[in-house]
Design a protein around this motif. Structure first.
Motif, short mmCIF file in Angstrom:
data_model
loop_
_atom_site.label_atom_id
_atom_site.label_comp_id
_atom_site.label_asym_id
_atom_site.label_seq_id
_atom_site.Cartn_x
_atom_site.Cartn_y
_atom_site.Cartn_z
N ALA A 158 20.06 -21.61 84.48
CA ALA A 158 21.26 -21.10 83.81
C ALA A 158 20.94 -20.08 82.73
O ALA A 158 21.84 -19.37 82.27
CB ALA A 158 22.05 -22.27 83.21
N MET A 159 19.69 -20.01 82.32
CA MET A 159 19.33 -19.09 81.23
C MET A 159 19.13 -17.67 81.77
O MET A 159 18.45 -17.48 82.78
CB MET A 159 18.02 -19.56 80.59
CG MET A 159 17.61 -18.73 79.40
SD MET A 159 16.00 -19.27 78.77
CE MET A 159 14.93 -18.74 80.10
N PRO A 160 19.71 -16.67 81.10
CA PRO A 160 19.46 -15.29 81.55
C PRO A 160 18.01 -14.89 81.29
O PRO A 160 17.47 -15.16 80.20
CB PRO A 160 20.44 -14.47 80.71
CG PRO A 160 20.77 -15.32 79.55
CD PRO A 160 20.65 -16.74 79.98
N ILE A 210 9.64 -11.35 87.05
CA ILE A 210 10.14 -11.31 88.42
C ILE A 210 9.83 -12.62 89.15
O ILE A 210 10.68 -13.18 89.85
CB ILE A 210 9.52 -10.12 89.18
CG1 ILE A 210 10.00 -8.81 88.58
CG2 ILE A 210 9.88 -10.17 90.65
CD1 ILE A 210 9.29 -7.59 89.14
N ALA A 211 8.60 -13.11 88.99
CA ALA A 211 8.23 -14.35 89.67
C ALA A 211 9.08 -15.52 89.19
O ALA A 211 9.53 -16.35 90.00
CB ALA A 211 6.74 -14.64 89.44
N LEU A 212 9.33 -15.59 87.88
CA LEU A 212 10.17 -16.67 87.37
C LEU A 212 11.62 -16.52 87.83
O LEU A 212 12.30 -17.51 88.15
CB LEU A 212 10.11 -16.70 85.84
CG LEU A 212 10.82 -17.87 85.16
CD1 LEU A 212 10.24 -19.20 85.64
CD2 LEU A 212 10.69 -17.76 83.64
N SER A 213 12.10 -15.28 87.89
CA SER A 213 13.47 -15.03 88.38
C SER A 213 13.62 -15.45 89.83
O SER A 213 14.69 -15.92 90.24
CB SER A 213 13.82 -13.54 88.23
OG SER A 213 13.73 -13.13 86.88
N ALA A 214 12.58 -15.27 90.63
CA ALA A 214 12.65 -15.66 92.04
C ALA A 214 12.36 -17.13 92.25
O ALA A 214 12.84 -17.75 93.21
CB ALA A 214 11.66 -14.82 92.85
N PHE A 215 11.58 -17.71 91.37
CA PHE A 215 11.14 -19.10 91.51
C PHE A 215 12.32 -20.08 91.40
O PHE A 215 12.47 -20.99 92.23
CB PHE A 215 10.09 -19.39 90.43
CG PHE A 215 9.67 -20.82 90.33
CD1 PHE A 215 8.78 -21.37 91.24
CD2 PHE A 215 10.16 -21.62 89.32
CE1 PHE A 215 8.38 -22.68 91.14
CE2 PHE A 215 9.78 -22.93 89.20
CZ PHE A 215 8.89 -23.47 90.12
N LEU A 216 13.16 -19.86 90.41
CA LEU A 216 14.20 -20.85 90.10
C LEU A 216 15.25 -20.98 91.21
O LEU A 216 15.57 -22.11 91.62
CB LEU A 216 14.85 -20.50 88.76
CG LEU A 216 13.89 -20.66 87.57
CD1 LEU A 216 14.48 -20.06 86.32
CD2 LEU A 216 13.55 -22.12 87.36
N PRO A 217 15.85 -19.88 91.73
CA PRO A 217 16.83 -20.09 92.82
C PRO A 217 16.22 -20.71 94.06
O PRO A 217 16.90 -21.46 94.78
CB PRO A 217 17.37 -18.69 93.09
CG PRO A 217 16.41 -17.76 92.49
CD PRO A 217 15.77 -18.47 91.35
N CYS A 218 14.94 -20.42 94.33
CA CYS A 218 14.30 -21.05 95.49
C CYS A 218 14.14 -22.55 95.30
O CYS A 218 14.33 -23.33 96.23
CB CYS A 218 12.94 -20.39 95.75
SG CYS A 218 13.07 -18.70 96.38
N VAL A 219 13.79 -22.97 94.08
CA VAL A 219 13.67 -24.40 93.81
C VAL A 219 15.02 -25.10 93.99
O VAL A 219 15.12 -26.14 94.67
CB VAL A 219 13.14 -24.64 92.38
CG1 VAL A 219 13.17 -26.12 92.05
CG2 VAL A 219 11.73 -24.12 92.24
#
Length: 283
Positions: free
Chosen positions: A131-133, A156-165
């Motif tokens: 939920a955090m920007p 970028i990796a963290l931005s992609a990591f969370l929705p995949c989890v």
């Protein structure tokens, strides 16, 4: 007095079947429907561009971009060395960050979805970070990792990591009960359950997570380039906008939009090929 004879009544005629309301577009040729859809979208686009062009020419300041100006600046911008370098920097960071984030996020999502105690421990942190920007961590990331490509890669990796989890975890947790019971009846080993049951059932959720991850990765890359002045499309847009070369800046914005559309189309094509039953069910 003779008893009155009862004559059986004739069975009542069934009521006429109510006519089903005809759905919109039902019965029309699919080719004609697709052609009408394309014509409608092109008409809307033409109207928007006409209103935009007339508004700038008649009422708005001259330095604002216009459709004709953007069209004229497209070729010089796209063939310039500065744009090619910026595009390569952004694309390289996005592809590598997506690869790291999606692989790690999908693996953790499978584990979180199937292991209850792991889900119980990690769900508050995953939900909070999701939920955090990501813009909020960019200033801190520049201090930790410096004004370098590593900062962009980490965001970028963290931005992609969370929705995949999140998406993969939902899919792994909601595997149909029939499939789980069938695997138990067949006494499949744990690796066979993962390969033959869990991964196919979770695949649509994995692709959905990747779709969200692509958009967040592009946003994260441009945000880091804006705030940390890293070479890339974000800095290219910012530099040209501040130099009042709005048309060149808008060309780069359109390129970002095309990249997002291409990524979404590619993931949908992959889902159609790998899990066609999912598209059939949700059609």
């Amino acid at each position: 007095m003779t008893p009155r004879t009862m004559t059986p009544k004739a069975p009542a005629a069934p009521p006429p079947a109510a006519k089903r309301p005809r759905r919109r577009g039902q019965g029309t040729d699919p080719a004609v429907g697709r052609r009408a859809d394309v014509i409608g979208k092109l008409t809307v686009a033409a109207l928007v561009l006409a209103v935009w062009e007339l508004s700038v020419r008649l009422w708005l300041p001259d330095y604002l971009p216009t459709p004709s100006g953007v069209a004229g600046a497209a070729r010089p911008t796209l063939t310039s060395p500065e744009f090619s370098t910026a595009l390569g920097e952004t694309l390289g960071g996005v592809v590598l960050g997506l690869l790291i984030g999606c692989v790690a996020g999908t693996g953790l999502g499978l584990a979180v979805g199937r292991v209850a105690w792991l889900r119980h421990l990690t769900s508050p942190y995953v939900s909070g970070l999701y939920a955090m920007p990501m813009l909020a961590i960019v200033p801190m990331a520049t201090i930790w990792l410096g004004y370098s490509g590593e900062t962009r890669l980490a965001v970028i990796a963290l931005s992609a990591f969370l929705p995949c989890v999140v998406s993969t975890g939902d899919g792994a947790r909601n595997v149909p009960l029939q499939l789980s019971e069938l695997a138990q009846m067949l006494r499949l080993s744990r690796p066979r359950v993962v390969v033959d049951v869990l991964l196919p059932a979770t695949l649509p959720f994995v692709v959905a997570g990747v779709q969200v991850a692509v958009g967040r990765a592009l946003v994260g890359a441009v945000a880091v380039e804006f705030l940390a002045s890293l070479p890339g499309l974000g800095t290219f847009i910012l530099t040209n906008a501040r130099s009042f070369d709005q048309d060149a800046a808008f060309v780069a914005v359109l390129v970002l939009a095309v990249l997002g559309i291409a990524a979404r189309t590619g993931t949908e094509a992959a889902l159609r090929r790998l899990a066609p039953w999912h598209l059939h069910v949700n059609r």
